[in-house]
Design a protein around this motif. Structure first.
Motif, mmCIF file in Angstrom:
data_model
loop_
_atom_site.group_PDB
_atom_site.id
_atom_site.type_symbol
_atom_site.label_atom_id
_atom_site.label_comp_id
_atom_site.label_asym_id
_atom_site.label_seq_id
_atom_site.Cartn_x
_atom_site.Cartn_y
_atom_site.Cartn_z
ATOM 1 N N GLY A 128 0.945 -0.382 0.354
ATOM 2 C CA GLY A 128 -0.124 -0.463 0.081
ATOM 3 C C GLY A 128 0.635 1.863 -0.072
ATOM 4 O O GLY A 128 0.808 2.420 -0.740
ATOM 5 N N LEU A 129 1.582 1.173 0.383
ATOM 6 C CA LEU A 129 2.985 2.243 0.896
ATOM 7 C C LEU A 129 3.683 2.496 -0.335
ATOM 8 O O LEU A 129 3.653 3.330 -1.463
ATOM 9 C CB LEU A 129 4.135 2.359 1.832
ATOM 10 C CG LEU A 129 5.133 3.441 1.909
ATOM 11 C CD1 LEU A 129 4.466 4.677 2.709
ATOM 12 C CD2 LEU A 129 6.091 3.020 3.291
ATOM 13 N N SER A 130 3.803 1.426 -1.397
ATOM 14 C CA SER A 130 4.313 1.036 -2.450
ATOM 15 C C SER A 130 3.389 1.684 -3.799
ATOM 16 O O SER A 130 3.751 2.746 -4.487
ATOM 17 C CB SER A 130 4.664 -0.070 -2.917
ATOM 18 O OG SER A 130 5.182 0.346 -3.829
ATOM 19 N N ALA A 131 2.072 1.523 -3.755
ATOM 20 C CA ALA A 131 1.621 2.027 -4.058
ATOM 21 C C ALA A 131 1.233 3.639 -4.441
ATOM 22 O O ALA A 131 0.900 4.497 -5.205
ATOM 23 C CB ALA A 131 -0.778 1.870 -3.733
ATOM 24 N N LEU A 132 1.113 4.241 -2.677
ATOM 25 C CA LEU A 132 1.452 5.622 -2.610
ATOM 26 C C LEU A 132 2.515 6.300 -3.433
ATOM 27 O O LEU A 132 2.025 7.740 -3.782
ATOM 28 C CB LEU A 132 1.690 6.070 -1.548
ATOM 29 C CG LEU A 132 -0.010 5.624 -0.157
ATOM 30 C CD1 LEU A 132 -0.166 6.111 1.225
ATOM 31 C CD2 LEU A 132 -1.415 6.340 -0.758
ATOM 32 N N LEU A 133 3.768 5.605 -2.901
ATOM 33 C CA LEU A 133 4.729 6.772 -4.244
ATOM 34 C C LEU A 133 4.814 6.257 -5.301
ATOM 35 O O LEU A 133 5.251 7.567 -6.003
ATOM 36 C CB LEU A 133 6.529 5.455 -3.401
ATOM 37 C CG LEU A 133 6.007 5.161 -2.156
ATOM 38 C CD1 LEU A 133 7.607 5.018 -1.615
ATOM 39 C CD2 LEU A 133 7.297 6.787 -1.544
ATOM 40 N N MET A 134 4.162 5.086 -6.227
ATOM 41 C CA MET A 134 4.082 5.735 -7.390
ATOM 42 C C MET A 134 3.403 6.701 -7.284
ATOM 43 O O MET A 134 2.766 7.171 -8.678
ATOM 44 C CB MET A 134 2.753 4.149 -7.477
ATOM 45 C CG MET A 134 2.910 3.865 -9.394
ATOM 46 S SD MET A 134 4.322 4.125 -9.946
ATOM 47 C CE MET A 134 5.165 2.072 -10.001
ATOM 48 N N ILE A 135 1.597 6.814 -7.276
ATOM 49 C CA ILE A 135 0.859 7.907 -6.912
ATOM 50 C C ILE A 135 1.717 8.856 -6.756
ATOM 51 O O ILE A 135 1.259 9.709 -8.161
ATOM 52 C CB ILE A 135 -0.146 7.938 -6.258
ATOM 53 C CG1 ILE A 135 -1.431 6.269 -6.516
ATOM 54 C CG2 ILE A 135 -0.688 8.752 -6.010
ATOM 55 C CD1 ILE A 135 -2.009 6.244 -5.487
#
Length: 130
Positions: free
Chosen positions: A67-74
């Motif tokens: 989920g944190l990785s998704a925020l970084l990608m966003i």
């Protein structure tokens, strides 16, 4: 290991002039993170492109490293589009992860004037910034 109750994941979007808001509910994890990224990327592709992306986490119950990785990608996608990212209504579980990993500041820092942006701002749309 702490157990957390399973909560169904959901996204609700609202596109107002110049702002894309995505309300996230349930668990943002390995199984759900791609859906959030895809929703934001699709929203950034709308014309006119939003200048702000607001992720509302009031109903978030859990976040893991994916989920944190998704925020970084966003963050990478919003920066490439010249849009500001806002992380609203952060529950304790998200706040702890952002502070522990030291990414809260970088994720929510103002967009620099020299960063790529939408074509009307002289930048590129959809480019990924390293």
């Amino acid at each position: 290991m702490t157990q957390h109750p399973a909560t169904e994941f959901g996204l609700a979007t609202d596109s107002a002039p110049s702002t894309l808001t995505v309300r996230v509910s349930g668990e943002l994890d390995y199984d759900t993170c791609d859906e959030l990224v895809d929703t934001v990327v699709d929203g950034l592709a709308e014309q006119p492109a939003p200048r702000r992306v607001r992720l509302d986490f009031a109903a978030l119950t859990w976040i893991d490293s994916m989920g944190l990785s998704a925020l970084l990608m966003i963050h990478r996608h919003t920066r490439a589009a010249g849009a500001a990212l806002h992380l609203d209504n952060r529950p304790d579980v998200l706040e702890r992860m952002l502070r522990h990993t030291n990414v809260l500041g970088p994720l929510t820092a103002p967009v620099a004037s020299g960063e790529p942006g939408p074509p009307e701002a002289g930048g590129r749309t959809g480019a990924v910034v390293s």
